[in-house]
Design a protein around this motif. Structure first.
Motif, PDB file in Angstrom:
ATOM      1  N   LEU A   1       0.829  -1.196   0.000  1.00 30.86           N
ATOM      2  CA  LEU A   1       0.000   0.000   0.000  1.00 30.86           C
ATOM      3  C   LEU A   1       0.868   1.253   0.000  1.00 30.86           C
ATOM      4  O   LEU A   1       1.928   1.285   0.624  1.00 30.86           O
ATOM      5  N   LEU A   2       0.389   2.278  -0.709  1.00 32.58           N
ATOM      6  CA  LEU A   2       1.146   3.518  -0.851  1.00 32.58           C
ATOM      7  C   LEU A   2       0.304   4.738  -0.508  1.00 32.58           C
ATOM      8  O   LEU A   2      -0.922   4.734  -0.683  1.00 32.58           O
ATOM      9  N   SER A   3       0.998   5.773  -0.065  1.00 28.48           N
ATOM     10  CA  SER A   3       0.440   7.120  -0.076  1.00 28.48           C
ATOM     11  C   SER A   3       1.127   7.817  -1.236  1.00 28.48           C
ATOM     12  O   SER A   3       2.312   8.127  -1.173  1.00 28.48           O
TER      13      SER A   3
ATOM     14  N   PRO B   1     -13.139 -14.445 -13.124  1.00 36.36           N
ATOM     15  CA  PRO B   1     -12.320 -13.636 -12.220  1.00 36.36           C
ATOM     16  C   PRO B   1     -12.336 -14.224 -10.812  1.00 36.36           C
ATOM     17  O   PRO B   1     -13.388 -14.631 -10.308  1.00 36.36           O
ATOM     18  N   LYS B   2     -11.161 -14.284 -10.191  1.00 38.78           N
ATOM     19  CA  LYS B   2     -11.019 -14.953  -8.908  1.00 38.78           C
ATOM     20  C   LYS B   2     -10.581 -13.973  -7.832  1.00 38.78           C
ATOM     21  O   LYS B   2      -9.628 -13.220  -8.012  1.00 38.78           O
ATOM     22  N   ALA B   3     -11.309 -13.994  -6.704  1.00 37.92           N
ATOM     23  CA  ALA B   3     -10.914 -13.191  -5.556  1.00 37.92           C
ATOM     24  C   ALA B   3      -9.779 -13.901  -4.839  1.00 37.92           C
ATOM     25  O   ALA B   3      -9.874 -15.087  -4.528  1.00 37.92           O
ATOM     26  N   LEU B   4      -8.697 -13.183  -4.581  1.00 37.78           N
ATOM     27  CA  LEU B   4      -7.514 -13.780  -3.976  1.00 37.78           C
ATOM     28  C   LEU B   4      -7.441 -13.459  -2.485  1.00 37.78           C
ATOM     29  O   LEU B   4      -7.747 -12.338  -2.073  1.00 37.78           O
ATOM     30  N   ASN B   5      -7.066 -14.445  -1.713  1.00 42.09           N
ATOM     31  CA  ASN B   5      -6.921 -14.239  -0.280  1.00 42.09           C
ATOM     32  C   ASN B   5      -5.512 -13.734   0.013  1.00 42.09           C
ATOM     33  O   ASN B   5      -4.529 -14.443  -0.192  1.00 42.09           O
ATOM     34  N   MET B   6      -5.408 -12.511   0.478  1.00 37.29           N
ATOM     35  CA  MET B   6      -4.105 -11.926   0.774  1.00 37.29           C
ATOM     36  C   MET B   6      -3.844 -11.829   2.270  1.00 37.29           C
ATOM     37  O   MET B   6      -2.888 -11.203   2.700  1.00 37.29           O
ATOM     38  N   GLY B   7      -4.705 -12.475   3.066  1.00 40.32           N
ATOM     39  CA  GLY B   7      -4.539 -12.398   4.503  1.00 40.32           C
ATOM     40  C   GLY B   7      -4.936 -11.039   5.041  1.00 40.32           C
ATOM     41  O   GLY B   7      -5.592 -10.244   4.372  1.00 40.32           O
ATOM     42  N   VAL B   8      -4.526 -10.758   6.240  1.00 38.43           N
ATOM     43  CA  VAL B   8      -4.843  -9.485   6.887  1.00 38.43           C
ATOM     44  C   VAL B   8      -3.749  -8.465   6.567  1.00 38.43           C
ATOM     45  O   VAL B   8      -2.568  -8.730   6.779  1.00 38.43           O
ATOM     46  N   ILE B   9      -4.156  -7.324   6.036  1.00 35.86           N
ATOM     47  CA  ILE B   9      -3.217  -6.253   5.695  1.00 35.86           C
ATOM     48  C   ILE B   9      -3.478  -5.087   6.641  1.00 35.86           C
ATOM     49  O   ILE B   9      -4.618  -4.627   6.768  1.00 35.86           O
ATOM     50  N   ARG B  10      -2.432  -4.620   7.281  1.00 37.52           N
ATOM     51  CA  ARG B  10      -2.586  -3.528   8.247  1.00 37.52           C
ATOM     52  C   ARG B  10      -1.702  -2.344   7.876  1.00 37.52           C
ATOM     53  O   ARG B  10      -0.620  -2.524   7.301  1.00 37.52           O
ATOM     54  N   ALA B  11      -2.186  -1.162   8.193  1.00 35.73           N
ATOM     55  CA  ALA B  11      -1.404   0.052   7.943  1.00 35.73           C
ATOM     56  C   ALA B  11      -0.162   0.042   8.833  1.00 35.73           C
ATOM     57  O   ALA B  11      -0.255  -0.246  10.030  1.00 35.73           O
TER      58      ALA B  11
ATOM     59  N   LYS C   1      -2.070   3.650  12.229  1.00 32.98           N
ATOM     60  CA  LYS C   1      -1.116   2.555  12.330  1.00 32.98           C
ATOM     61  C   LYS C   1      -1.746   1.359  13.037  1.00 32.98           C
ATOM     62  O   LYS C   1      -2.368   1.495  14.088  1.00 32.98           O
ATOM     63  N   GLY C   2      -1.620   0.188  12.412  1.00 37.31           N
ATOM     64  CA  GLY C   2      -2.162  -1.038  12.992  1.00 37.31           C
ATOM     65  C   GLY C   2      -3.577  -1.367  12.568  1.00 37.31           C
ATOM     66  O   GLY C   2      -4.049  -2.492  12.786  1.00 37.31           O
ATOM     67  N   GLU C   3      -4.272  -0.401  11.954  1.00 32.44           N
ATOM     68  CA  GLU C   3      -5.641  -0.669  11.503  1.00 32.44           C
ATOM     69  C   GLU C   3      -5.648  -1.615  10.314  1.00 32.44           C
ATOM     70  O   GLU C   3      -4.760  -1.568   9.454  1.00 32.44           O
ATOM     71  N   ARG C   4      -6.655  -2.451  10.253  1.00 30.28           N
ATOM     72  CA  ARG C   4      -6.796  -3.367   9.119  1.00 30.28           C
ATOM     73  C   ARG C   4      -7.327  -2.606   7.908  1.00 30.28           C
ATOM     74  O   ARG C   4      -8.258  -1.806   8.009  1.00 30.28           O
ATOM     75  N   VAL C   5      -6.714  -2.863   6.752  1.00 35.14           N
ATOM     76  CA  VAL C   5      -7.150  -2.249   5.490  1.00 35.14           C
ATOM     77  C   VAL C   5      -7.881  -3.327   4.682  1.00 35.14           C
ATOM     78  O   VAL C   5      -7.280  -4.329   4.298  1.00 35.14           O
TER      79      VAL C   5
ATOM     80  N   THR D   1       5.755   9.935  -2.293  1.00 36.00           N
ATOM     81  CA  THR D   1       5.481   8.504  -2.429  1.00 36.00           C
ATOM     82  C   THR D   1       5.993   7.792  -1.189  1.00 36.00           C
ATOM     83  O   THR D   1       7.208   7.712  -0.975  1.00 36.00           O
ATOM     84  N   LYS D   2       5.076   7.298  -0.354  1.00 40.22           N
ATOM     85  CA  LYS D   2       5.441   6.650   0.899  1.00 40.22           C
ATOM     86  C   LYS D   2       4.727   5.308   1.018  1.00 40.22           C
ATOM     87  O   LYS D   2       3.584   5.156   0.570  1.00 40.22           O
ATOM     88  N   THR D   3       5.410   4.336   1.608  1.00 40.19           N
ATOM     89  CA  THR D   3       4.776   3.036   1.834  1.00 40.19           C
ATOM     90  C   THR D   3       3.975   3.089   3.132  1.00 40.19           C
ATOM     91  O   THR D   3       4.430   3.661   4.124  1.00 40.19           O
ATOM     92  N   LEU D   4       2.787   2.480   3.106  1.00 39.65           N
ATOM     93  CA  LEU D   4       1.921   2.479   4.286  1.00 39.65           C
ATOM     94  C   LEU D   4       1.543   1.071   4.717  1.00 39.65           C
ATOM     95  O   LEU D   4       0.562   0.878   5.429  1.00 39.65           O
ATOM     96  N   SER D   5       2.283   0.074   4.243  1.00 41.62           N
ATOM     97  CA  SER D   5       2.096  -1.298   4.730  1.00 41.62           C
ATOM     98  C   SER D   5       3.369  -2.074   4.452  1.00 41.62           C
ATOM     99  O   SER D   5       4.210  -1.645   3.651  1.00 41.62           O
ATOM    100  N   ALA D   6       3.500  -3.216   5.092  1.00 39.98           N
ATOM    101  CA  ALA D   6       4.570  -4.138   4.743  1.00 39.98           C
ATOM    102  C   ALA D   6       4.199  -4.795   3.417  1.00 39.98           C
ATOM    103  O   ALA D   6       3.011  -4.853   3.054  1.00 39.98           O
TER     104      ALA D   6
END
Length: 380
Positions: free
Chosen positions: A118-120, A177-187, A273-277, A154-159
């Motif tokens: 994720l980016l800003s 079209p397939k929905a992909l499971n990317m796990g939990v993504i947090r800021a 920070k730490g919120e789920r996206v 340009t800044k990164t906002l997630s791992a």
């Protein structure tokens, strides 16, 4: 992998990879390139023993099938040049024409691990002047290639997170079209998320195929929020020098990196920070598409419009005119309408054959199909 084997390069271009295949000791090298001018250039650098076919690789019929298929059919978004559209029919033909139960040709590369972050990606202030109103003009509806070097704007906002481990021998362009499971993504820090960047790592064998199978299928997250995360994902935002990069850059941030990032814009939303996206990713035969459901953003949406309103209105007007034309044809001339639908489907499933961008080909088909579905037949 190629030594002593019969090797086909699909989409050989000017023959650069084929020259390496020759040097590797392949028993026989075959090249297939649709562009006659590129094929002509390759003839100047390749051995006379190398056979060059000037045609679409899907129309290639070989009496003796190759043991290895080498390909470099990627754009920054991995799928945009039609790699699945080209490889799948080729493999199907080999499967149907080969010995029952016999091995299929080995693909090089065989798979790709696709990552995102994720980016800003926005302007805030330039020379003391607030320029946030310029951000809507950066918006693009489709992904675009960008070096995406990190700077004040340009800044990164997630791992980095794993999007998918895709096997080119199994993925089909005709799959829904397939929905992909990317796990939990947090800021990773406070900020306004406005885009996601995508990159990929190619795999040339199956030695690590069973190591980490998360992040490919739709599923549920675990309580700790680690499902779908890579054990040690390549982090393009970390500092330091690595081989191939300049000072302060990683390999993925380096200007020497062959592929750029694919950047997709999102609705601008503020996260702590730490919120789920709640990021979603849909993979079609031509692209990875990202979105965040508006109803899950609630009060997080940034007040500035995400795109230029006049630009959106012009696009909507053009789309409406196109739909009206298609609807009139569908209602009054059934034979012509059937031919248009058939042609649109052919272009959508074989975009490279017509020299059309796969994403645009898919949009054309959906527009035609929608017009046919909603049109009312004329009453006599």
């Amino acid at each position: 992998a190629c030594k002593g084997k019969r090797v086909l390069e699909a989409g050989s271009g000017t023959g650069l990879l084929a020259s390496y295949i020759e040097d590797s000791g392949a028993a026989k090298v075959l090249c297939c390139e649709q562009d006659a001018s590129l094929a002509s250039l390759s003839q100047q650098i390749l051995s006379l023993k190398t056979k060059i076919f000037v045609k679409d690789v899907r129309q290639l019929d070989l009496a003796v099938p190759p043991q290895v298929i080498v390909h470099e059919l990627f754009d920054s978004g991995l799928l945009g040049e039609g790699v699945l559209h080209l490889l799948h029919p080729l493999l199907q033909k080999q499967k149907e024409g080969g010995t029952e139960g016999g091995p299929l040709p080995q693909l090089l590369p065989a798979r790709a691990r696709v990552y995102g972050q994720l980016l800003s990606l926005r302007f805030e202030e330039v020379q003391g002047v607030n320029v946030t109103l310029l951000n809507p003009y950066r918006f693009q509806p489709d992904y675009h290639s960008s070096p995406c070097h990190l700077d004040d704007y340009t800044k990164t906002l997630s791992a980095p997170f794993l999007i998918e481990d895709i096997d080119f021998s199994k993925a089909s362009p005709s799959d829904p079209p397939k929905a992909l499971n990317m796990g939990v993504i947090r800021a990773s820090e406070d900020g306004i998320i406005s885009a996601v960047r995508l990159w990929f790592i190619l795999a040339f064998g199956d030695e690590d195929k069973d190591e980490d199978e998360e992040g490919g299928e739709e599923g549920t997250e675990d309580e700790e929020g680690t499902e779908g995360e890579d054990e040690d994902p390549p982090c393009p935002s970390s500092g330091g020098r690595r081989e191939g990069g300049r000072k302060g850059e990683t390999v993925l941030d380096s200007r020497e990196t062959h592929w750029k990032y694919a950047v997709s814009y999102l609705p601008e939303a503020s996260f702590k920070k730490g919120e789920r996206v709640p990021l979603m990713c849909i993979r079609s035969g031509a692209a990875y598409a990202f979105r965040i459901p508006q109803d899950l953003l609630q009060d997080k949406l940034y007040p500035t419009p995400r795109s230029d309103i006049k630009w959106v209105q012009a696009q909507e007007a053009l789309h409406k005119k196109t739909q009206d034309i298609l609807a009139r044809v569908t209602m009054t001339r059934k034979e012509e309408a059937a031919a248009i639908v058939k042609a649109a489907y052919r272009i959508a499933t074989h975009p490279a054959e017509f020299g059309v961008d796969p994403l645009m080909a898919s949009r054309l088909f959906h527009s035609v199909f929608a017009a046919k579905r909603h049109a009312q037949p004329t009453r006599k």
